[in-house]
Design a protein around this motif. Structure first.
Motif, PDB file in Angstrom:
ATOM      1  N   TRP A   1       0.966  -0.995  -0.135  1.00 47.77           N
ATOM      2  CA  TRP A   1       0.435   0.147   0.496  1.00 47.77           C
ATOM      3  C   TRP A   1       0.900   1.190   0.242  1.00 47.77           C
ATOM      4  O   TRP A   1       0.198   1.876  -0.419  1.00 47.77           O
ATOM      5  N   SER A   2       1.836   0.780   0.290  1.00 49.14           N
ATOM      6  CA  SER A   2       2.710   2.575   0.461  1.00 49.14           C
ATOM      7  C   SER A   2       3.954   2.538  -0.962  1.00 49.14           C
ATOM      8  O   SER A   2       4.329   3.573  -1.231  1.00 49.14           O
TER       9      SER A   2
ATOM     10  N   ILE B   1       5.432   3.104  -9.815  1.00 46.42           N
ATOM     11  CA  ILE B   1       6.197   2.367  -8.988  1.00 46.42           C
ATOM     12  C   ILE B   1       5.326   1.070  -9.804  1.00 46.42           C
ATOM     13  O   ILE B   1       6.474   0.556 -10.346  1.00 46.42           O
ATOM     14  N   GLN B   2       4.754   0.530  -9.235  1.00 40.00           N
ATOM     15  CA  GLN B   2       3.788  -0.463  -9.509  1.00 40.00           C
ATOM     16  C   GLN B   2       3.709  -0.526 -11.127  1.00 40.00           C
ATOM     17  O   GLN B   2       3.212  -1.926 -11.417  1.00 40.00           O
TER      18      GLN B   2
ATOM     19  N   ASP C   1       3.345  -2.424   3.981  1.00 33.45           N
ATOM     20  CA  ASP C   1       3.866  -1.496   3.219  1.00 33.45           C
ATOM     21  C   ASP C   1       4.074  -2.137   1.824  1.00 33.45           C
ATOM     22  O   ASP C   1       4.310  -1.019   0.888  1.00 33.45           O
ATOM     23  N   ILE C   2       4.739  -3.242   1.855  1.00 32.89           N
ATOM     24  CA  ILE C   2       6.276  -3.228   0.691  1.00 32.89           C
ATOM     25  C   ILE C   2       5.626  -4.262  -0.743  1.00 32.89           C
ATOM     26  O   ILE C   2       5.013  -4.306  -1.694  1.00 32.89           O
ATOM     27  N   ALA C   3       4.997  -5.764   0.270  1.00 26.76           N
ATOM     28  CA  ALA C   3       4.533  -6.908  -0.464  1.00 26.76           C
ATOM     29  C   ALA C   3       3.059  -7.452  -0.352  1.00 26.76           C
ATOM     30  O   ALA C   3       3.137  -7.960   0.961  1.00 26.76           O
TER      31      ALA C   3
ATOM     32  N   SER D   1       2.242  -5.900  12.847  1.00 25.63           N
ATOM     33  CA  SER D   1       3.212  -5.276  11.526  1.00 25.63           C
ATOM     34  C   SER D   1       3.211  -4.298  10.184  1.00 25.63           C
ATOM     35  O   SER D   1       2.057  -4.689   9.988  1.00 25.63           O
ATOM     36  N   TYR D   2       4.637  -4.288   9.564  1.00 27.86           N
ATOM     37  CA  TYR D   2       4.625  -3.871   8.692  1.00 27.86           C
ATOM     38  C   TYR D   2       5.406  -5.023   7.694  1.00 27.86           C
ATOM     39  O   TYR D   2       5.566  -6.204   7.810  1.00 27.86           O
ATOM     40  N   HIS D   3       5.911  -4.546   6.524  1.00 29.98           N
ATOM     41  CA  HIS D   3       7.044  -5.692   6.035  1.00 29.98           C
ATOM     42  C   HIS D   3       8.827  -5.647   6.682  1.00 29.98           C
ATOM     43  O   HIS D   3       8.283  -7.466   6.090  1.00 29.98           O
TER      44      HIS D   3
END
Length: 288
Positions: A122-123, A128-129, A218-220, A245-247
């Motif tokens: 999501w970040s 970029i995606q 947030d990354i994957a 947690s996040y990534h």
């Protein structure tokens, strides 16, 4: 200049090779490494080729170099243990899976932590995606290779205290401690090729896989990345979603759960006489 910050904790005859992510550092695996060592495992937190220096050091290497450094690290660990597990975070998880597919005779089980085949959290900005598929063409044409995608908050970390510490190290240029602040497009293109190669080999993996991934990565994205692994490997899978947690799950708020689940999973796959009992383990301390 590249600084060697790999770590090796001698324990029993069962060992775990830990692999960090792209632009990362062995430091992101160290809490997990200490926790596993506390449970009696020998642990080697390796350092990928080209990492813990500057962007030019990283760009001077390819995914083949990163993978070759995994092979060398595994060979070193196998000199000390009878049973080996491999685990990795983010791109490190992809490398761990590739090594397992290529060397099934060496791997008893795999720790798959926030695997990243696609940057779609999501970040990650939409542009970029949507433009990732262009990276291989940029690479072929030799353009934009030194252009850098600068990471932005929350840097894979939900815990604000840890985020502050890591981001200060990263933004100050201390890549050995905090990793690089940005991803060179040339290196992202190399990772994309590694992910493609590894995805095609997932069905060859028969070793048990422990997959841990945050629902709030947030990354994957968990479904895109860990879901791919769970659906594709041929061996048994234990999938554990995380909620706090996040990534960077190995150092974020779920780190104690990551340690305990990993120790339980690996421990069930080896004999107790391969582990050093806690009473004689020279490295006993509380994990923060």
């Amino acid at each position: 200049m590249i600084t060697d910050v790999s770590f090796f904790y001698k324990g029993g005859r069962a060992g775990v090779l830990l692999i960090h992510g792209l632009t990362g550092t062995p430091a992101e695996m160290q809490i997990l490494g200490k926790g596993l060592h506390k449970h009696g495992f020998t642990v080697y937190g390796m350092q990928l080729a080209g990492h813990c220096g500057d962007e030019n050091d990283l760009l001077a290497t390819s995914w083949h170099d990163w993978y070759d450094s995994v092979i060398r690290a595994a060979d070193r660990l196998l000199e000390h243990v009878d049973t080996m597990f491999v685990g990795g975070l983010s791109m490190g998880a992809v490398l761990a899976l590739k090594y397992t597919a290529d060397h099934p005779e060496n791997v008893k089980g795999v720790g798959v932590y926030g695997p990243t085949f696609v940057y779609d959290g999501w970040s990650i900005p939409r542009y970029i995606q949507r433009s990732v598929f262009l990276l291989k063409w940029f690479k072929a044409l030799g353009i934009f290779q030194k252009s850098v995608f600068i990471e932005r908050p929350p840097y894979g970390l939900k815990d604000e205290r840890i985020r502050k510490t890591v981001s200060e190290s990263m933004l100050s240029g201390d890549s050995a401690k905090g990793g690089l602040a940005g991803n060179p497009l040339g290196s992202l293109a190399e990772m994309q090729e590694l992910a493609k190669q590894t995805a095609a080999q997932l069905h060859d993996i028969k070793a048990p896989c422990l997959i841990m991934h945050s629902n709030h990565d947030d990354i994957a994205n968990m479904e895109t990345n860990s879901g791919l692994v769970a659906r594709s490997v041929s061996g048994p899978v234990k999938m554990i979603p995380l909620e706090n947690s996040y990534h960077m799950i190995t150092i974020d708020r779920d780190r104690k759960k990551v340690i305990q689940e990993s120790a339980n999973f690996f421990g069930a796959l080896c004999t107790k006489d391969q582990l050093v009992p806690p009473a004689v383990n020279p490295f006993i301390r509380e994990i923060a």
